[in-house]
Scaffold this motif. Structure first.
Motif, short mmCIF file in Angstrom:
data_model
loop_
_atom_site.label_atom_id
_atom_site.label_comp_id
_atom_site.label_asym_id
_atom_site.label_seq_id
_atom_site.Cartn_x
_atom_site.Cartn_y
_atom_site.Cartn_z
N ASN A 119 -4.67 10.57 1.87
CA ASN A 119 -5.29 9.29 2.21
C ASN A 119 -4.35 8.12 1.93
O ASN A 119 -4.38 7.10 2.62
CB ASN A 119 -6.58 9.13 1.41
N ALA A 120 -3.49 8.28 0.93
CA ALA A 120 -2.56 7.20 0.56
C ALA A 120 -1.46 6.99 1.59
O ALA A 120 -0.71 6.02 1.50
CB ALA A 120 -1.93 7.50 -0.80
N THR A 121 -1.36 7.90 2.57
CA THR A 121 -0.34 7.72 3.61
C THR A 121 -0.79 6.74 4.70
O THR A 121 0.02 6.40 5.57
CB THR A 121 0.02 9.07 4.28
N SER A 122 -2.02 6.27 4.64
CA SER A 122 -2.52 5.35 5.67
C SER A 122 -1.64 4.11 5.85
O SER A 122 -1.35 3.71 6.99
CB SER A 122 -3.96 4.94 5.37
N PRO A 123 -1.20 3.46 4.75
CA PRO A 123 -0.31 2.31 4.95
C PRO A 123 0.99 2.67 5.65
O PRO A 123 1.56 1.86 6.38
CB PRO A 123 -0.05 1.80 3.52
N VAL A 144 11.14 -0.80 6.51
CA VAL A 144 11.62 0.44 7.12
C VAL A 144 12.04 1.44 6.05
O VAL A 144 11.77 2.63 6.14
CB VAL A 144 12.80 0.15 8.09
N ALA A 145 12.68 0.92 5.00
CA ALA A 145 13.05 1.80 3.88
C ALA A 145 11.81 2.37 3.22
O ALA A 145 11.77 3.56 2.86
CB ALA A 145 13.88 1.02 2.86
N GLY A 146 10.78 1.53 3.07
CA GLY A 146 9.53 2.01 2.49
C GLY A 146 8.90 3.11 3.32
O GLY A 146 8.35 4.07 2.79
N VAL A 296 3.74 9.61 -6.41
CA VAL A 296 4.39 8.38 -6.86
C VAL A 296 5.35 7.86 -5.78
O VAL A 296 5.40 6.67 -5.48
CB VAL A 296 5.15 8.61 -8.18
N ILE A 297 6.11 8.78 -5.17
CA ILE A 297 7.06 8.39 -4.13
C ILE A 297 6.31 7.82 -2.92
O ILE A 297 6.72 6.81 -2.33
CB ILE A 297 7.92 9.59 -3.70
N GLY A 301 6.69 3.97 -1.49
CA GLY A 301 6.99 3.71 -0.09
C GLY A 301 5.92 2.87 0.58
O GLY A 301 6.22 1.93 1.33
N ALA A 302 4.66 3.20 0.30
CA ALA A 302 3.55 2.45 0.90
C ALA A 302 3.58 0.99 0.44
O ALA A 302 3.31 0.07 1.23
CB ALA A 302 2.22 3.10 0.53
N ALA A 303 3.89 0.78 -0.84
CA ALA A 303 3.95 -0.59 -1.35
C ALA A 303 5.07 -1.38 -0.67
O ALA A 303 4.89 -2.55 -0.32
CB ALA A 303 4.17 -0.57 -2.87
#
Length: 311
Positions: A119-123, A144-146, A296-297, A301-303
């Motif tokens: 679910n955290a991959t949505s962003p 893009v790096a995120g 955590v990774i 990335g999402a942030a």
């Protein structure tokens, strides 16, 4: 898992200003994080006694009931206009009926901890899609790096170098597809319902009502009536709907109005942490080192994908 987040762009434009709530927004933010974090555990428990479509239908029924009660108290009316209801029907499918059902089916074969992390991959999906669908959302090197870091985290969670050993590919794919469905729906809402003139509560209530109707049509076609009703799974569905959908929408609605959508959506980063802790502590789910490290990774990335260019 975020119905209110799905319409946050419409809310920022359509919702009237609200007076400051008595309960500090940080406490409501924490409550929302806990509610949505525990939702994946509740889905898992619900599917122990009922079919996935039944879990989703029950969730939507109780969630819609909470929104209907809130609308009655605030004397809100459902939106008007065939065009608006048509857009809401699409939004209901993309933001509620489809992802809720996919998560329920995925948790038949994958742990709730993994579903919460997916679910955290949505962003991440949202950032990737916005580059194509939203011309005003220009990419930056940091974003893009995120995106790259986030998907590296997904591969870590899945243990890609081990050939995804021990993971159910179908269940994992369903959870990731559910996470993808949210940003598709958010973009659709942003393009079609932002500035509609209707309140966020009215739009979300109608959206949940339509999603309930959609599941009410589909569920009898693929499931049969339960022969018995187990108490614990039934209570889990009630909590999932009333708290994880209905109350959560109201909390998110208030947070968006008070602190803005950017701060409110930060709840996304707490959900996988709570879902993982709940799955391990309550359900006794196993936890490989790749899961928390990859999570955590993903969150880092999402942030980064949410970092905006300075004006």
């Amino acid at each position: 898992m975020t119905t209110a987040t799905a319409s946050r762009d419409a809310a920022a434009t359509a919702a009237p200003p609200r007076p400051r709530a008595r309960l500090d927004w940080r406490l409501r933010f924490a409550a929302l994080s806990l509610i949505w974090g525990f939702s994946f555990l509740l889905i898992k428990v619900g599917t122990d006694g009922f079919a996935p479509f039944q879990v989703t239908l029950g969730r939507l029924v109780f969630g819609t009931a909470v929104l209907a009660a809130a609308m009655a108290v605030k004397r809100e009316r459902l939106p008007r206009g065939v065009r608006t209801w048509g857009h809401l029907a699409v939004a209901a499918f993309l933001l509620n009926a489809l992802p809720f059902s996919l998560f329920a089916y995925s948790e038949l074969t994958i742990p709730s901890t993994l579903a919460g992390i997916c679910n955290a991959t949505s962003p991440l999906w949202g950032m990737a899609l916005s580059l194509v669908a939203l011309s005003e959302d220009r990419p930056t090197r940091i974003r893009v790096a995120g995106l790259g870091i986030g998907f590296l985290g997904v591969l870590t969670v899945l243990g890609a170098w081990q050939g995804f050993h021990g993971l159910d590919a179908t269940g994992t794919a369903m959870a990731l597809l559910a996470s993808l469905s949210y940003p598709v729906g958010w973009i659709y809402v942003r393009r079609t319902l932002a500035g509609s003139g209707e309140s966020h509560l009215s739009l979300t209530g109608a959206q949940l009502l339509l999603a309930t109707v959609q599941l009410a049509v589909v569920t009898p076609l693929f499931t049969s009536l339960p022969t018995h009703f187990s108490a614990v799974p039934l209570l889990a569905i009630v909590a999932l709907g009333a708290l994880g959908t209905g109350l959560a929408v109201l909390l998110q609605y208030g947070l968006v109005a008070e602190v803005g959508p950017t701060t409110a959506q930060m709840v996304t980063y707490f959900i996988p942490v709570i879902a993982t802790a709940a799955g391990v502590a309550v359900l006794g789910e196993s936890l490989r080192w790749t899961t928390p490290v990859g999570a955590v990774i993903v969150l880092v990335g999402a942030a980064l994908t949410q970092v905006r260019r300075k004006a």
